[in-house]
Design an enzyme around this catalytic site. Structure first.
Site, PDB file in Angstrom:
ATOM      1  N   MET A 155      51.781  83.079  19.628  1.00  0.00           N
ATOM      2  CA  MET A 155      52.697  83.458  18.449  1.00  0.00           C
ATOM      3  C   MET A 155      54.358  82.742  18.546  1.00  0.00           C
ATOM      4  O   MET A 155      55.281  83.431  18.674  1.00  0.00           O
ATOM      5  CB  MET A 155      52.861  85.429  18.782  1.00  0.00           C
ATOM      6  CG  MET A 155      51.256  85.556  18.941  1.00  0.00           C
ATOM      7  SD  MET A 155      50.577  85.158  17.363  1.00  0.00           S
ATOM      8  CE  MET A 155      51.408  86.927  16.261  1.00  0.00           C
ATOM      9  N   ARG A 156      54.035  81.555  19.607  1.00  0.00           N
ATOM     10  CA  ARG A 156      55.738  80.869  18.889  1.00  0.00           C
ATOM     11  C   ARG A 156      55.674  79.797  17.838  1.00  0.00           C
ATOM     12  O   ARG A 156      54.034  79.105  18.104  1.00  0.00           O
ATOM     13  CB  ARG A 156      55.679  80.167  20.572  1.00  0.00           C
ATOM     14  CG  ARG A 156      56.008  81.475  21.834  1.00  0.00           C
ATOM     15  CD  ARG A 156      56.852  81.644  21.811  1.00  0.00           C
ATOM     16  NE  ARG A 156      57.050  82.827  22.786  1.00  0.00           N
ATOM     17  CZ  ARG A 156      58.275  83.289  23.705  1.00  0.00           C
ATOM     18  NH1 ARG A 156      59.580  82.718  23.139  1.00  0.00           N
ATOM     19  NH2 ARG A 156      58.256  84.280  24.673  1.00  0.00           N
ATOM     20  N   ILE A 206      55.007  76.209  16.912  1.00  0.00           N
ATOM     21  CA  ILE A 206      55.442  75.173  17.980  1.00  0.00           C
ATOM     22  C   ILE A 206      56.447  74.337  16.966  1.00  0.00           C
ATOM     23  O   ILE A 206      56.292  74.358  15.226  1.00  0.00           O
ATOM     24  CB  ILE A 206      53.865  74.273  18.047  1.00  0.00           C
ATOM     25  CG1 ILE A 206      52.741  75.618  18.203  1.00  0.00           C
ATOM     26  CG2 ILE A 206      53.447  72.606  17.862  1.00  0.00           C
ATOM     27  CD1 ILE A 206      53.108  75.316  19.801  1.00  0.00           C
ATOM     28  N   ASN A 256      44.518  75.697  14.557  1.00  0.00           N
ATOM     29  CA  ASN A 256      45.287  76.778  14.348  1.00  0.00           C
ATOM     30  C   ASN A 256      44.673  77.725  13.645  1.00  0.00           C
ATOM     31  O   ASN A 256      44.051  77.563  12.539  1.00  0.00           O
ATOM     32  CB  ASN A 256      46.652  77.213  13.519  1.00  0.00           C
ATOM     33  CG  ASN A 256      47.280  78.473  14.233  1.00  0.00           C
ATOM     34  OD1 ASN A 256      47.402  79.058  15.193  1.00  0.00           O
ATOM     35  ND2 ASN A 256      47.737  79.139  13.218  1.00  0.00           N
ATOM     36  N   GLY A 285      43.109  87.380  24.857  1.00  0.00           N
ATOM     37  CA  GLY A 285      42.665  86.362  24.471  1.00  0.00           C
ATOM     38  C   GLY A 285      40.848  86.188  24.202  1.00  0.00           C
ATOM     39  O   GLY A 285      40.133  85.494  24.309  1.00  0.00           O
ATOM     40  N   SER A 286      41.067  87.325  23.148  1.00  0.00           N
ATOM     41  CA  SER A 286      39.122  87.879  22.650  1.00  0.00           C
ATOM     42  C   SER A 286      39.213  85.940  21.931  1.00  0.00           C
ATOM     43  O   SER A 286      37.244  86.083  22.047  1.00  0.00           O
ATOM     44  CB  SER A 286      39.162  88.874  21.288  1.00  0.00           C
ATOM     45  OG  SER A 286      39.756  88.442  20.652  1.00  0.00           O
ATOM     46  N   ASN A 287      39.570  85.154  21.342  1.00  0.00           N
ATOM     47  CA  ASN A 287      39.172  83.833  20.674  1.00  0.00           C
ATOM     48  C   ASN A 287      39.077  83.318  21.190  1.00  0.00           C
ATOM     49  O   ASN A 287      37.682  82.302  21.693  1.00  0.00           O
ATOM     50  CB  ASN A 287      40.201  83.998  19.802  1.00  0.00           C
ATOM     51  CG  ASN A 287      39.637  84.145  18.183  1.00  0.00           C
ATOM     52  OD1 ASN A 287      38.544  84.504  17.695  1.00  0.00           O
ATOM     53  ND2 ASN A 287      40.832  85.695  18.202  1.00  0.00           N
ATOM     54  N   HIS A 339      44.318  81.311  12.379  1.00  0.00           N
ATOM     55  CA  HIS A 339      44.888  82.509  11.530  1.00  0.00           C
ATOM     56  C   HIS A 339      44.373  83.335  11.048  1.00  0.00           C
ATOM     57  O   HIS A 339      43.100  83.464  10.215  1.00  0.00           O
ATOM     58  CB  HIS A 339      46.099  81.885  10.659  1.00  0.00           C
ATOM     59  CG  HIS A 339      46.935  82.792   9.418  1.00  0.00           C
ATOM     60  ND1 HIS A 339      48.288  82.972  10.278  1.00  0.00           N
ATOM     61  CD2 HIS A 339      47.018  83.372   8.514  1.00  0.00           C
ATOM     62  CE1 HIS A 339      48.749  83.703   9.298  1.00  0.00           C
ATOM     63  NE2 HIS A 339      47.802  84.048   8.358  1.00  0.00           N
TER      64      HIS A 339
HETATM   65  C1  GAR Z   1      43.758  86.337  16.337  1.00  0.00           C
HETATM   66  O1  GAR Z   1      43.532  87.753  15.254  1.00  0.00           O
HETATM   67  C2  GAR Z   1      44.750  85.143  15.533  1.00  0.00           C
HETATM   68  O2  GAR Z   1      43.800  85.198  13.787  1.00  0.00           O
HETATM   69  C3  GAR Z   1      46.443  86.154  15.435  1.00  0.00           C
HETATM   70  O3  GAR Z   1      46.412  86.727  16.988  1.00  0.00           O
HETATM   71  C4  GAR Z   1      45.098  87.074  17.512  1.00  0.00           C
HETATM   72  C5  GAR Z   1      45.453  86.632  18.640  1.00  0.00           C
HETATM   73  O4  GAR Z   1      44.062  87.715  18.750  1.00  0.00           O
HETATM   74  N1  GAR Z   1      47.009  84.789  15.270  1.00  0.00           N
HETATM   75  C6  GAR Z   1      48.177  84.304  14.408  1.00  0.00           C
HETATM   76  O5  GAR Z   1      48.606  86.206  14.024  1.00  0.00           O
HETATM   77  C7  GAR Z   1      49.465  83.922  14.633  1.00  0.00           C
HETATM   78  N2  GAR Z   1      49.940  83.453  13.309  1.00  0.00           N
HETATM   79  P1  GAR Z   1      43.789  86.988  20.693  1.00  0.00           P
HETATM   80  O6  GAR Z   1      43.927  86.999  21.304  1.00  0.00           O
HETATM   81  O7  GAR Z   1      42.189  87.752  20.782  1.00  0.00           O
HETATM   82  O8  GAR Z   1      42.126  85.997  20.299  1.00  0.00           O
END
Ligand code: GAR
Length: 193
Positions: free
Chosen positions: A94-95, A97, A111, A13-15, A113
């Site tokens: 990570m699912r 949709i 999304n 969840g850092s984003n 990526h």
């Molecule tokens: C992020 O790096 C995002 O780009 C990636 O998961 C990470 C989530 O980090 N998403 C994917 O790979 C989607 N295919 P977070 O939980 O720290 O935000």
């Protein structure tokens, strides 16, 4: 005018936290984070709910594979709808949709990526880019369409891979770029929509 957003995530969840911090610092335009939703009961993203006083909800995906069952997808649609969001942000969700959810929120799902799409779609994108030996990678925010990681690109941020970079260092550099890019995109969308 308000611009409620719902964030879906499966992990750290850092984003999501970058978005919450941006809202606190009044850097998220008209956007207001209405809820955090996760398919993992123990995901760190859910603990942000208490810290930032935002509803944080676990919804079972209905299976252990990489998608949501049809029944689970309906539950996701109902719970997300209850917040009347203008935007749904997939931040490490990570699912895959499927169409019912994409159609229910047509043109409102984005999304994040961790590569410069269309290069390195799917999972393990950072590692794939690193192992391929590209000199420039980065992150992308795009609209979600039924085809995986292939919807129209909203914006991207590049990250240079230096000779001395390890996979861990590169991963950190991409996260730093993501934490800038995602709030910028959400803020921009909230101001133009
Ligand atoms: C992020 O790096 C995002 O780009 C990636 O998961 C990470 C989530 O980090 N998403 C994917 O790979 C989607 N295919 P977070 O939980 O720290 O935000």
């Amino acid at each position: 005018m308000s611009y409620p957003i719902v964030i879906l995530g499966s992990g750290r969840g850092s984003n999501a936290e970058a978005l919450l911090q941006s809202e606190l610092n009044k850097k998220l335009g008209l956007a207001k984070i209405a809820a955090l939703i996760s398919d993992r009961e123990d995901a760190d993203i859910l603990s942000l709910g208490q810290k930032y006083k935002v509803p944080a909800i676990y919804i079972d995906a209905g299976c252990e594979s990489d998608h949501l069952t049809n029944t689970a997808e309906q539950v996701y649609i109902e719970r997300i709808s209850s917040f009347s969001p203008k935007l749904i942000v997939l931040a490490g969700f990570m699912r895959i949709i499927n169409s019912p959810l994409i159609d229910a929120f047509k043109g409102r799902v984005i999304n994040l990526h961790p590569s410069l799409l269309p290069s390195f779609p799917g999972i393990d994108s950072i590692q794939e880019a690193f192992e391929y030996g590209v000199k420039i990678t980065g992150c992308t925010v795009h609209w979600v369409t039924p085809e995986l990681d292939a919807g129209p690109i909203i914006n991207q941020k590049e990250v240079h891979i230096d000779e001395s970079d390890t996979l861990e260092l590169l991963t950190r550099k991409i996260h730093v770029a993501e934490h800038q890019l995602l709030p910028e995109v959400v803020s921009h969308l909230s101001n133009v929509n």
